[in-house]
Design a protein around this motif. Structure first.
Motif, PDB file in Angstrom:
ATOM      1  N   THR A   1      -1.104   1.748  -5.537  1.00  0.00           N
ATOM      2  CA  THR A   1      -1.376   3.046  -5.382  1.00  0.00           C
ATOM      3  C   THR A   1      -0.086   4.046  -5.632  1.00  0.00           C
ATOM      4  O   THR A   1       0.334   3.919  -6.162  1.00  0.00           O
ATOM      5  CB  THR A   1      -0.978   3.519  -3.910  1.00  0.00           C
ATOM      6  OG1 THR A   1      -1.888   2.467  -3.247  1.00  0.00           O
ATOM      7  CG2 THR A   1      -1.676   4.775  -3.550  1.00  0.00           C
TER       8      THR A   1
ATOM      9  N   ARG B   1      -4.188  -2.711  -8.488  1.00  0.00           N
ATOM     10  CA  ARG B   1      -3.916  -2.179  -6.567  1.00  0.00           C
ATOM     11  C   ARG B   1      -2.807  -1.603  -6.116  1.00  0.00           C
ATOM     12  O   ARG B   1      -3.021  -1.021  -4.931  1.00  0.00           O
ATOM     13  CB  ARG B   1      -3.979  -3.812  -5.693  1.00  0.00           C
ATOM     14  CG  ARG B   1      -5.755  -4.201  -5.599  1.00  0.00           C
ATOM     15  CD  ARG B   1      -5.144  -5.527  -4.350  1.00  0.00           C
ATOM     16  NE  ARG B   1      -5.271  -4.829  -3.193  1.00  0.00           N
ATOM     17  CZ  ARG B   1      -4.101  -5.603  -2.368  1.00  0.00           C
ATOM     18  NH1 ARG B   1      -3.111  -5.496  -3.478  1.00  0.00           N
ATOM     19  NH2 ARG B   1      -3.796  -5.079  -1.468  1.00  0.00           N
TER      20      ARG B   1
ATOM     21  N   ARG C   1      -6.815   4.210  -6.761  1.00  0.00           N
ATOM     22  CA  ARG C   1      -5.790   3.777  -6.893  1.00  0.00           C
ATOM     23  C   ARG C   1      -4.890   5.091  -6.986  1.00  0.00           C
ATOM     24  O   ARG C   1      -3.809   5.474  -6.761  1.00  0.00           O
ATOM     25  CB  ARG C   1      -4.954   3.056  -6.154  1.00  0.00           C
ATOM     26  CG  ARG C   1      -6.063   2.291  -5.200  1.00  0.00           C
ATOM     27  CD  ARG C   1      -5.436   0.685  -4.584  1.00  0.00           C
ATOM     28  NE  ARG C   1      -5.710   0.372  -3.620  1.00  0.00           N
ATOM     29  CZ  ARG C   1      -5.588  -0.269  -2.621  1.00  0.00           C
ATOM     30  NH1 ARG C   1      -4.192  -1.004  -2.363  1.00  0.00           N
ATOM     31  NH2 ARG C   1      -6.884  -1.028  -1.840  1.00  0.00           N
TER      32      ARG C   1
ATOM     33  N   GLY D   1       0.436  -1.357   0.284  1.00  0.00           N
ATOM     34  CA  GLY D   1      -0.656  -0.058  -0.119  1.00  0.00           C
ATOM     35  C   GLY D   1       0.873   1.414   0.269  1.00  0.00           C
ATOM     36  O   GLY D   1       0.410   2.157   0.723  1.00  0.00           O
TER      37      GLY D   1
END
Length: 295
Positions: A192, A190, A215, A159
């Motif tokens: 970011t 996914r 994202r 993340g």
């Protein structure tokens, strides 16, 4: 909202918005030897610049820090990047040390497609890196390189964002534009991301990626200013710019200190869009604060 027309007016700008300051996601700090080399390259309008680009804030590191603090920039990155193999890990070590001694700094790291890249990216994450700068234009590398696929996956799983200069401004190469990085996102949806310069000059393509992947964020760096070398923003995208900004996905960036105009001019240009005070609050504070988990 009154547009700040000089640096001295920046504190009044954010106070009028009811903010405690501003957060800048696109600021450059790097070892002075490298920073000086970057400035010399700009002075010579090298092939990756292609135009006259005077550096306004050619000051010492301490003077630049004092300047940002005086403006009320409460948090900022220390973006740095390699232009060849063998540089990235030492830059990451320097950036970790810089963040340790500068409390406002969001710790930054970087990487290059080379043997061992996955290992040193993991070490940077373990050392506290919170955003990775990737400069496809200066680095001249393909974001789809096989060495980088596990790195993109690692960042997606962690993340931790990548701030990517993937647009072709000011000078294109074979790896810029929304196509190559779009393939990375298709493989790692996914991941970011902050797309630098709103993706200039391929605004349409990068905004389409932001529409497809929730994202994907974009920073405002140098866009809408009087320095038009990155291309004109399409008016048809202004409604989407407003919506993404209110959703916290347009983030203030400036390119300080490597800009040819006053810092305030970036804020002046954003205010002149007349997208509303709530939009400015989100872009200049709430969006980046939430993005980096800042109080």
């Amino acid at each position: 909202m009154t547009e700040p027309r000089s640096d001295s007016g920046v504190p009044a700008f954010w106070r009028a918005l009811g903010l405690p300051g501003i957060i800048d996601v696109h600021v450059h700090f790097m070892p002075q030897r490298l920073m000086s080399a970057v400035w010399e390259y700009f002075d010579g309008a090298g092939p990756l610049i292609g135009t006259d680009w005077p550096i306004r804030y050619r000051d010492s590191e301490e003077e630049r820090l004092a300047f940002l603090r005086g403006l009320g920039v409460r948090a900022f990155t220390s973006l740095l990047y390699p232009h060849r193999p063998g540089m990235a890990e030492s830059l990451n070590e320097w950036a970790a040390g810089f963040a340790a001694r500068v409390p406002e700094c969001v710790q930054t790291a970087t990487f290059f497609p080379e043997p061992g890249v996955e290992d040193y990216v993991v070490r940077a994450l373990d050392a506290g890196a919170r955003v990775f700068k990737v400069h496809l234009q200066v680095g001249g590398f393909d974001p789809r390189a096989k060495e980088l696929d596990p790195v993109w996956g690692t960042l997606a799983d962690a993340g931790v964002p990548a701030l990517v200069h993937a647009g072709s401004g000011p000078v294109a190469n074979g790896y810029t534009g929304p196509g190559p990085f779009g393939e990375v996102l298709a493989r790692h949806p996914r991941l970011t991301t902050i797309v630098a310069h709103l993706g200039a000059p391929e605004f349409d393509g990068f905004f389409a990626l932001a529409d497809r992947y929730d994202r994907v964020h974009l920073d405002t760096t140098m866009t809408f200013t009087s320095f038009g070398e990155l291309g004109a923003f399409p008016p048809a995208l202004l409604p989407m710019l407003r919506d993404l900004g209110l959703a916290g996905r347009i983030l203030l960036g400036t390119d300080f200190p490597n800009i040819p105009y006053q810092y305030a001019h970036q804020l002046e240009a954003l205010a002149a869009l007349d997208l509303g005070d709530d939009w400015l609050r989100s872009v200049c504070w709430h969006g980046p604060a939430a993005f980096f988990g800042l109080s």
